[in-house]
Structures are given as C-alpha cells and as structure tokens.
Design a protein around this motif. Sequence first.
Motif, PDB file in Angstrom:
ATOM      1  N   UNK A 146       5.499   1.244  -2.534  1.00 42.72           N
ATOM      2  CA  UNK A 146       5.364  -0.202  -2.398  1.00 42.72           C
ATOM      3  C   UNK A 146       5.369  -0.562  -0.924  1.00 42.72           C
ATOM      4  N   UNK A 167       0.093  -8.225   7.842  1.00 38.50           N
ATOM      5  CA  UNK A 167      -0.065  -9.680   7.762  1.00 38.50           C
ATOM      6  C   UNK A 167      -0.534 -10.114   6.388  1.00 38.50           C
ATOM      7  N   UNK A 206      -0.343  -8.498   3.541  1.00 38.15           N
ATOM      8  CA  UNK A 206       0.432  -8.056   2.380  1.00 38.15           C
ATOM      9  C   UNK A 206       1.831  -8.661   2.366  1.00 38.15           C
ATOM     10  N   UNK A 207       2.389  -8.888   3.557  1.00 36.72           N
ATOM     11  CA  UNK A 207       3.779  -9.330   3.618  1.00 36.72           C
ATOM     12  C   UNK A 207       4.756  -8.192   3.416  1.00 36.72           C
ATOM     13  N   UNK A 208       4.268  -6.968   3.403  1.00 35.34           N
ATOM     14  CA  UNK A 208       5.172  -5.831   3.267  1.00 35.34           C
ATOM     15  C   UNK A 208       6.024  -5.689   4.516  1.00 35.34           C
ATOM     16  N   UNK A 209       7.248  -5.231   4.333  1.00 34.52           N
ATOM     17  CA  UNK A 209       8.114  -4.948   5.477  1.00 34.52           C
ATOM     18  C   UNK A 209       8.319  -3.457   5.610  1.00 34.52           C
ATOM     19  N   UNK A 217       9.531  -7.817  13.884  1.00 31.28           N
ATOM     20  CA  UNK A 217       9.395  -8.419  12.548  1.00 31.28           C
ATOM     21  C   UNK A 217      10.193  -7.678  11.486  1.00 31.28           C
ATOM     22  N   UNK A 218      11.008  -6.746  11.932  1.00 36.20           N
ATOM     23  CA  UNK A 218      11.807  -5.941  10.997  1.00 36.20           C
ATOM     24  C   UNK A 218      10.956  -5.211   9.968  1.00 36.20           C
ATOM     25  N   UNK A 278      17.682   2.207  10.904  1.00 37.31           N
ATOM     26  CA  UNK A 278      18.869   2.683  10.213  1.00 37.31           C
ATOM     27  C   UNK A 278      18.848   4.187  10.416  1.00 37.31           C
TER      28      UNK A 278
END
Lengths: 626, 226
Positions: free
Chosen positions: A256, A299, A301-304, A333-334, A358
């Motif tokens: 995802x 942009x 998709x908005x996936x992070x 944008x993390x 992380x």
Amino acid sequence: MDPRLERILLRVQKPARYTGGEYHAVIKDKNEVNTRFAFCFPDTYEIGMSNLGMRILYGIMNEMEGVWCERCFAPWGDMEAEMRQANIPLWALESGDPIRDFDFIGFSLGYEMAYTNVLNMLDLAGVPLHTWERGEDDPIVVAGGTCAYNGEPLADFVDIFSLGEGENVTSEMLELYQNCRQEGWNRADYLRKAAQIPGLYVPSLYQVTYNEDGTVAAITPEEGVPPVVTKRIVQDLDQSYFPIKTIIPSTEIVHDRVMLEVFRGCIRGCRFCQAGYCYRPVRPKSPDKLLEQGIESCKLSGYQEMTLSSLSTSDYRPLEQLCDGLLGYCEPRNINLSVPSLRADNFSMALEQRLQRARKSSFTFAPEAGTQRLRDTINKNVTEADLMNACKTVFEGGGNAVKLYFMLGLPTETDEDVLGIADLAQKVYLNWKQNASYRARGVRITVSTSFFVPKPFTPFQWEPQITMEEYQRRVDLLRNAVKSNKSIIYDWHDPDTSYVEAILARGDRRLGSAIEEVWRRGGRLDAWSEYFDFDRWIDSIRSVGLDPEFYVRRERPYEELLPWSMISVGVRPSYLWRERNQAYKSVVTPDCRKQCMGCGADRLLCDRKCDEILPISARARTEGEG
Amino acid sequence: MAQMHRHRLRYEKTGRAIYISHLDTMALFQRAFLRAGLSIWQTEGFNRHAYVSIALPLSVGFSSVCEVMEFDLESEVPLEEVPERLNAVLPEGVRVLECYEARDPFKLLRMLDWQITLEYDNGVPDGVEEAFRKMLDVPGLVIQKPSKKSKKGFTELDLIPMIFDWHIEPAEERTLRLNCRLAAQNPSLNPQLLLETFSERCPSMAPDFIRYRRKEIYLENGEKFR
Ligand code: SF4
C-alpha cells in the motif's frame, strides 16, 4: 449494483475487495467503447492490486481510444460459494458487468500456484474453459507475466500468451482486434494475425508431439506461424508509460504505497533466478525521471510511503543521488522512503541511516548458499567477508536482528554446504558479540530455507529437483546444527508447494488436463496454505496418466527438446548451457557491468547497450520506437 | 485522545463506499487531505502520519449522511473551500458536506437518527407497526447480549431507555421504513440489535433484508451536534 450482491456483500469477509469505486478507477461511457478488456488477476484483490505490471497495463489500455480496461480478482472461498449459489457470474469491478461479455479476458501469471484460479475464474465467468470450445461471441483469453514464458501447462485454456513486457504489444494486440472487427474477420483469423505480432504466442497454432518416453518429439507451427516467438521489451523506460495517476484502494492491500521501478532486468546472473534471465537486459531509468515520477506519484496518491522496487535495487548506480533527491521531497512531508536491501556486497549503512527515520533494527540478506563453493556454483557473487562486513555495520549501528535467506537442494549441494549455513549463522552471531554497540538486548538471527525449484530459461533448467525426503533430511541436518544456539532461529518452508511448482514450472501442455482435474476436484487459491492440498495435486496428475516424477526428478540432456523451445527470452540456450557447465565447475561469471559475457539479450535493444542511460539529447532520435 | 481538534468535516458515506471499514476510512481521508494539498496536523513519534479522528465508528454495510471527523487544518485556506477540494479527490460514495470549526466535544454526542429500510421479498406482512408497538410500548425490554467480559458470557441490556422516538411508514414496493432516534454513545444502541430482537420475537414478520442509514446526530437537548 446487483441487489443480490448487496445482500451477499454483508455476509462475506472484506467486502470492499469486491466493490470497486476506488479513487482513480477508470469509468468510461459505454457508448464510446468498442473494446472491453477484463484484466484478471488470479489471486485476491489485496495481492493483485499490489502488482505494478497490472497498474501499468491498466493505464495504457485506458488511454487507448475505444478501449475500456477493468479489473477482476479471484474471489475468496466465501464469496465464490455465494456467487455460485446465487448464480452471479464473475463481474468487472468498474462497471459491474459480467466479464463473459467482454472482448478480452487477460490474466497476469506471476506464480504457478495461481493456475487453478485461472480455470476457476473462467468457469465463474461462464466462459468455456478450453480454447477449442470458444466461439465468435466468447472473449479472447490472453495471459502474460513471468509464468507465461512457459505457459504450456495452460495452453488448453489460453488463446494468446503475451511474452515479456506488455507496454507496447498490448496496444498492438488491441488495435489489431479493432481493425479485425471492422474488416469482419472471425476469431480464427484474428488469432492467426495476432501470432504475427512479435511477442504474441498462440499455442493452438503449434502442434506438439511426444516420444514414447514422454519427452517432446517435435513442436510444429502451422504454416506461416513463426517457429520461435521472442519476448518483447521496452527500449526506453524513461519514455514509457508509468502509472503516476493510479488507483488508490479504499481498503488495505499488501503493498500500500508508491512503488518506483528504478530499472528492469538485473546485472547479476544468479544461476537459479528466472527473473534474472527473463528480464534481461538491464535497463535503468534516469534519476531525473524517477524523481519526477516519485514526487508526482506522492502528490496524486496521498501515500506517505514510497519504495524503490526492482530486482536488485542496490545495483542502481545513481542510487544515492536518487535517494537524496527523493528525501528532499519526502522528509519535510513525513513520507517514508524504503529501499529493499538484500545484497551484502554493496550494503551501505550511511544510506540505510538516511532512509530510516525510525531506526530500523532488523536487516535481511540473501546469501542463498552456505559455502563459497556453492555460492560460486550458483553465481551468487557474495562472499563471507561481504556478509561479515555488512553484519558488522548493522550491529555497530545498533541493529539486533538479521534475517538470512538460503535455498536447499541447489545443484551439487552436499552436507558440507548445508552445514555451512549453520556455520555462517554462527559467525554472524560471533560478529554480533564482537561488534554490537549494545549487547544487553540480545540478538536474533533468523535462518530461513526454501526448497530450490529449477525454472525454465535459467542455467538450471535441465536439473532435477531433489526429493522431498532428501530436502527434509537436509532440513533436519541444519536444524540439529543450529539448535544449540538460542539466538539462531531456523525457519524452513514445507516442500509440498515447491514440488508442485517444480512440476508446473517445467511442464508441457499435457499437464493442462491435470490442472483441470485438480480444479474439478476443488483446487483453487493454491497459493494459500488453507486451500492447497498436496494429495489432490498428485492424485489428479496421476489420474490423467502423467507421472509427477517425470517433470521433477529427471535430468534433461542438452539435446532434449524442451517444452518451451518455441519461446525466446533473448538469452541464447547455448549461453544457459555454458553457464550450467560453469556451475558444475564452480566458476563464477562476472556481472554485466564488469564484463559482458554475450548472453544474447542485447540483441533485443535497438540503439543502445545494456545498462545504458541515454543522455536526453540522444533520445530525440529514438522517439516513436516500438 | 481526549484533546479536541479544531476542525471538523461532516460527510456522507453511501453507495459502494459503505463497505469501507472504519480504519480504512481514516486512511482514506488521511490520503485525501494530502492529495487535496491540504496539510493537517501529523502525529508525533516514529511513524508520523496525518491525524484524523471519527466521532462514531460506522459498521461496514451501513450508510450515513451525517458522519463527523475531526483534525487540525494547518493550511491557510478558507474552510468553505475544503469540501470542494476534498470532493475532487475522494472515491465514489464519500462526499464532504461541510467543513467548520469544532463546537461540541465528541463526548456530548448523545443521539442518532436512523433510517432503517425493511425489505420483504414476498410483500410487506400486515401488522408490523402493531408488533413493534407491542414490543416497545413497555416499561422495560431487557435482552441478553453476548459479552466476552462477563462471566456468564452475556450482559443484560434494557433497550427502552435507549430508544427516544420511532415511527414506521410504508416506503417503496415491498419495503417499510423505520425512522428512529437511538442512543449514540455511553451507552449506545446498535439498531441491528433492535431489529434482531424484533425478528426473534416476531419471526413471521422478520424482514429479508435490512438497510441502515444514519441521518443526523444530536446533543442531549435535541440540538444538532456540530
Ligand atoms: S548481452 Fe552481455 S551485458 Fe547484456 S545482458 Fe547479456 S551478458 Fe549482460
């Protein structure tokens, strides 16, 4: 939506897999469409939607005028039961229309264990199973993907196999179909014409005869049909379609995230690896293009989360430059950027640390074999020193878990090689003791073994697979050798699936009736352990008069006509045979960057060398290439 | 998280979108905000992500025209522009109606209006409304609800104090509509439980299929929750 379906959806698990309506799913006006294509993935929605190839072809087809490509996935058992009970034929997610009314049904074949799903989905659709039963109103059934290189076991069910990368050939196939309808040709005419398109293999136009011992005697194409079909490749990845604007599932899928392919092919030449040979030659994308596509994909998709995905991503030359560029966008944008790292010889902790906000504590490496001799045999050019250096870096950096992947049953493997795995794991353990920055937490070293399956189009395509008993003996040997160290955890795959895979991977078209029998006896979703039934496979294969051992255990002589001899992936069979002989001598072959060994795959390229990124100025010349 | 966030969306979830789960709906909005170029407050810590919180989880298969979600908008945009920008990037069936400054804390949300459609494949039987009245016109209606926490394996629940209002009217062919106002939180009454209780008591009047839709949310005093 079918009102019956509304009721069913509330009774099945994960109903969102069956409803469509996701962001960026393509809906077209049926009045402006003359060619409808059902892209079928013979596994669940969550797996299928994670497949980049499907997203590429979906985008390409939907950009074509008059074509509407929709999606369809294998229903889980609960949904299948409901569909059969209510007599609801398999439908496409976008329109909800039954796919039996489409012009094409296309399957993506990624692994052999999906074969029964192909039959099951055709049956659920209400499409005649066999190519010869289909009439003018039935869809044309096509299949592509890695397993299509030897699609022979599915030759009874598939009208056209598309070999290699589908970007260009798919549109050619559909354009031919659109012409063909205008000209009023029938199905048989179309299939004969399609067989003339490079990369399309129409199995019904080839007759296969067998010797008394069961080996292939002859493969005879009908008149005018090409004797050998060569796979297709994209020449310039920078200029080819990339699905920046792609479907964003409304329910969680396996991958995802944004997937960026940094190159196709692989420079390495590991002798067991089918992808390594079938996807040759290596073709990198330019970092500029990747940066642009990566940012746009985020942009839209908005996936992070973004991952670089290719066969051996760390071999991408401008990797650091690319990661720097991407991180420049992602960090503020993390957005999490990850790069799979399986190679120990070019492992870079500096890069790892830049990538992981992380702090990651677990790292995975795939030495594949336990001794240098066997690693040389399989041409996995990773040394113990490479692995130890990589582990040292990991442990010094605070890592406390290492996963090591191996195969058991590789050609020429001896007990010494098996015990070598235990040795290597022990050395990794000592390495941790010496180098760990913080030992109180302890360490976990996971050793994982799979059962080697010889694959077509590799130097090991002539090799037998070892018996399941022998595999189990080697597993036990290794298990005993590592059990005294509690920090080493040993995981092994069951051999059953790999045995069936070995039958199908190098199968001929006689296996079609066996697969059909497996399916008739209830086989489906075989990639899932809750559905897979080993005995059903073996009994079914025997019941149609075939011997599983013939496919699995037999060493093929070089002269033997292999069932996939009418297919070329660009690499010459003589090259594969040479590599096989080098394997037996444990002589390594340098990677494509160090020295080209002349495998033949460069003949697929029109205007450049393998592994070359053409400067932009040179590109103008190649525009419009096929 | 008890702390209140500054902004809210009111949105619909209908059509094909009713099968999207609660967790997936949150993920869907997190991405939609980013796609719309609207920056919202992100969680701190290791796995940072855009933060949204939904007032009342909606069961899979239920539709709603009154969902409420909260978050903190960081972009300097007029709130009236937000619905349009989000709607341009949302999947089918999810539609933002309004974006506004949060007023009432989530914990004050007390009642929900439901529109429940009862489908009878063989025609609506007589006396459904009567039967409902008989069941509900009582001082107390205690039912047993399976529970893992309790030793007995179930808890007892009185439905009557959680039903504030109801009426039944004929709707399309072979359907009845039950409109009711039920307790929404602490405690809440899932309308499915009400209908199951009805179907158990009056099996001959059990509907073949039931659709549930949330219509509006209220404070204790009957004012709309915003
Ligand atoms: S032609 Fe040479 S460089 Fe190209 S893939 Fe084959 S061996 Fe590698």
